[in-house]
Design an enzyme around this catalytic site. Structure first.
Site, PDB file in Angstrom:
ATOM      1  N   GLU A 266       1.115  -1.332  -0.260  1.00  0.00           N
ATOM      2  CA  GLU A 266       0.328   0.309   0.349  1.00  0.00           C
ATOM      3  C   GLU A 266       0.603   1.103   0.028  1.00  0.00           C
ATOM      4  O   GLU A 266       1.320   1.597   0.920  1.00  0.00           O
ATOM      5  CB  GLU A 266      -0.921  -0.080   0.966  1.00  0.00           C
ATOM      6  CG  GLU A 266      -2.070   1.397   1.133  1.00  0.00           C
ATOM      7  CD  GLU A 266      -2.165   1.537   2.860  1.00  0.00           C
ATOM      8  OE1 GLU A 266      -2.333   2.095   3.668  1.00  0.00           O
ATOM      9  OE2 GLU A 266      -2.987  -0.008   3.116  1.00  0.00           O
ATOM     10  N   CYS A 303      -3.860   7.140   5.770  1.00  0.00           N
ATOM     11  CA  CYS A 303      -3.709   6.522   4.065  1.00  0.00           C
ATOM     12  C   CYS A 303      -4.849   6.835   3.047  1.00  0.00           C
ATOM     13  O   CYS A 303      -4.915   7.121   1.604  1.00  0.00           O
ATOM     14  CB  CYS A 303      -3.185   5.317   4.415  1.00  0.00           C
ATOM     15  SG  CYS A 303      -3.997   4.136   5.140  1.00  0.00           S
TER      16      CYS A 303
END
Length: 508
Positions: A266, A303
């Site tokens: 990620e 995020c």
């Protein structure tokens, strides 16, 4: 000064043994005393990976109940260390105790969720085609299929989630649930937190009588340690949460191996929000204030931070912008996770401010590790001409893109690279425009949401936390939720094997 609740010993956990190395590094806490920790080495990587491979012979074939009990034991051991974890975690990262307690609950919850998930057995996707010996023109053999663990997994701890995405975080929980031993490369931003969580896993390993090599933690270390880990022949998959540059480098190394392995990284996302006309007209102030609060939460170090808002130029758009500006201007300075992250935020703010056509709406400051929000605006044409504006700034920075009309809003939507999330703020009257945008957003993001904000990721069966590159390196996977276990499994077909040789799970 308050007496420390936890005194780290600063060692690595290698296959059940706490091991020191010659070199040490000091953590850089936001508050409280600093401690020394052993530096990781390539030799420690080799030891940990060899032990993980040896443990896989037993652990990979262990029963679902054995692994479920192990996950629950880890959860229990983390829970028992709650005050100490909160103390060291808050000291190292500057995160409030309440945030650490919530993250600890999430970490414990996802361990227990995976225990429940594997007990059900659905994730194995067991299938059976009975033999058809009389079929013409050719008989069919008896075929069985199920998912099997891939082997030892490397996990890189994340800077922004010292618990939920680190030592015993989602990647580790999913891999252990699948039957894969784990070698964790701890993040140097919170080595004390990593150590105490590793102690919890170590205690659970002993309590459950499992092979010592089922889990190892390697602290610190230079880049060669990470390289050695992803290139070790025993490692069969990698889980990573971090920067685009660092993740891409590791991804390339995984692909360049003699036997390439999957890299589940990620890497970066700006998580755009599209405010449709009717919603803007009905609740511009509320959306603006809510957006500002979401992107400023935790100093913007999530995020799923919604860093970009897209609105059609109008008086209502000005109300939206002003509500966001006022809310952000009232936000108190917040401590960032590390000095390096704070420096990167300062650099990112300067980069956005220097963009052609960018208007600064709220000047920010970042004094050492304390950050204030920043707010900018840019016209659609200038956005489309400058791809740098779409690169993530890790911190509380908001950018408003103003468009001329609905057609240009769709054009802007098509300009985004892969994202973790995309948000629609809409009312019933916005349905037609929403139908035009949804196919674009589905291709862009792993999660599309309406009338909310993406910060806060539910750990559940349905959650998708991933997306097309650069949000993640494998758009078919998620790093949150029970579906994430699929990253560490592979299908195996058994043809005409005697029932006595088949895995027990196939017979249930």
């Amino acid at each position: 000064m308050t007496e420390p609740l936890f005194m780290p010993h600063g060692k690595h956990l290698i296959a059940g043994t706490w091991v020191a190395s010659d070199a040490t590094f000091a953590n850089e806490p936001a508050n409280g005393p600093s401690f020394n920790f052993s530096v990781g080495t390539v030799d420690l990587v080799n030891q940990a990976c060899a032990a993980a491979e040896a443990a896989f012979d037993d652990y990979g074939c262990s029963s679902r109940e054995t692994r479920a009990a192990f996950l629950e034991a880890i959860a229990d051991e983390i829970e028992a260390r709650g005050p100490q974890i909160s103390w060291i975690g808050s000291a190292e990262t500057g995160l409030p105790t309440a945030r650490l307690e919530g993250e600890r609950s999430r970490t414990i919850g996802q361990l227990r969720l995976f225990a429940s998930h594997i007990r059900k057995g659905d994730y194995l996707d067991c299938r059976h085609d009975a033999a058809l010996p009389d079929r013409a023109p050719a008989p069919r053999p008896e075929l069985w299929m199920m998912q099997r663990p891939v082997g030892p997994v490397a996990v890189f701890g994340a800077s922004n989630f010292p618990l939920a995405f680190s030592t015993a975080g989602g990647d580790t929980a999913a891999a252990l649930a699948a039957g894969c031993p784990v070698v964790v490369k701890g993040h140097s931003a919170h080595p004390g937190t990593g150590e105490i969580v590793a102690e919890a896993i170590h205690a659970a390993t002993q309590r459950c009588g499992l092979p010592a090599g089922v889990f190892s933690l390697i602290q610190g270390g230079r880049r060669d340690v990470g390289i050695a880990l992803v290139q070790h022949p025993a490692i069969r998959a990698v889980g990573f949460t971090g920067s685009l540059a660092g993740g891409r480098a590791l991804f390339d190394l995984c692909a360049q191996r003699a036997d390439p392995i999957p890299f589940f990284g990620e890497l970066g996302s700006v998580n755009p929000m599209f405010v449709l006309p009717a919603a803007l007209g009905a609740r511009a102030d509320a959306i603006g204030a809510g957006w500002a609060g979401s992107l400023s939460m935790g100093a913007g170090q999530f995020c799923t931070n919604p860093g970009i808002a897209v609105v059609i130029a109008s008086p209502e758009a000005e109300s939206f912008v002003e509500a966001a500006r006022v809310t952000m201007s009232q936000t108190r300075p917040q401590i960032m996770l590390t000095d390096g992250i704070a420096a990167a935020y300062r650099s990112g703010v300067a980069r956005i401010a220097a963009g052609s056509g960018v208007q600064e709406l709220l000047a920010s400051s970042c004094d050492a590790r304390e950050a204030r929000p920043s707010l900018f605006r840019v016209a659609a044409e200038d956005w489309l001409g400058n791809h740098d504006l779409g690169e993530e700034v890790f911190g509380p920075l908001g950018l408003v893109i103003t468009v001329k009309d609905e057609a240009q809003m769709v054009e802007i939507a098509r300009s985004f690279s892969g994202q973790l999330t995309a948000t629609l703020q809409l009312e019933a009257a916005d349905a037609e425009l929403g139908r035009k945008l949804l196919p674009v957003l589905e291709r862009m993001a792993g999660r599309v949401l309406a009338n909310g904000f993406p910060t806060g990721v539910e750990v559940s069966d349905t959650m998708v936390h991933g997306g097309p590159y650069p949000a993640s390196t494998n758009f078919g996977a998620t790093s949150v939720g029970t579906l994430s276990i699929r990253r560490f499994l592979r299908p195996v077909c058994y043809q005409n094997l005697p029932v006595a040789l088949l895995p027990a799970d196939l017979m249930q």
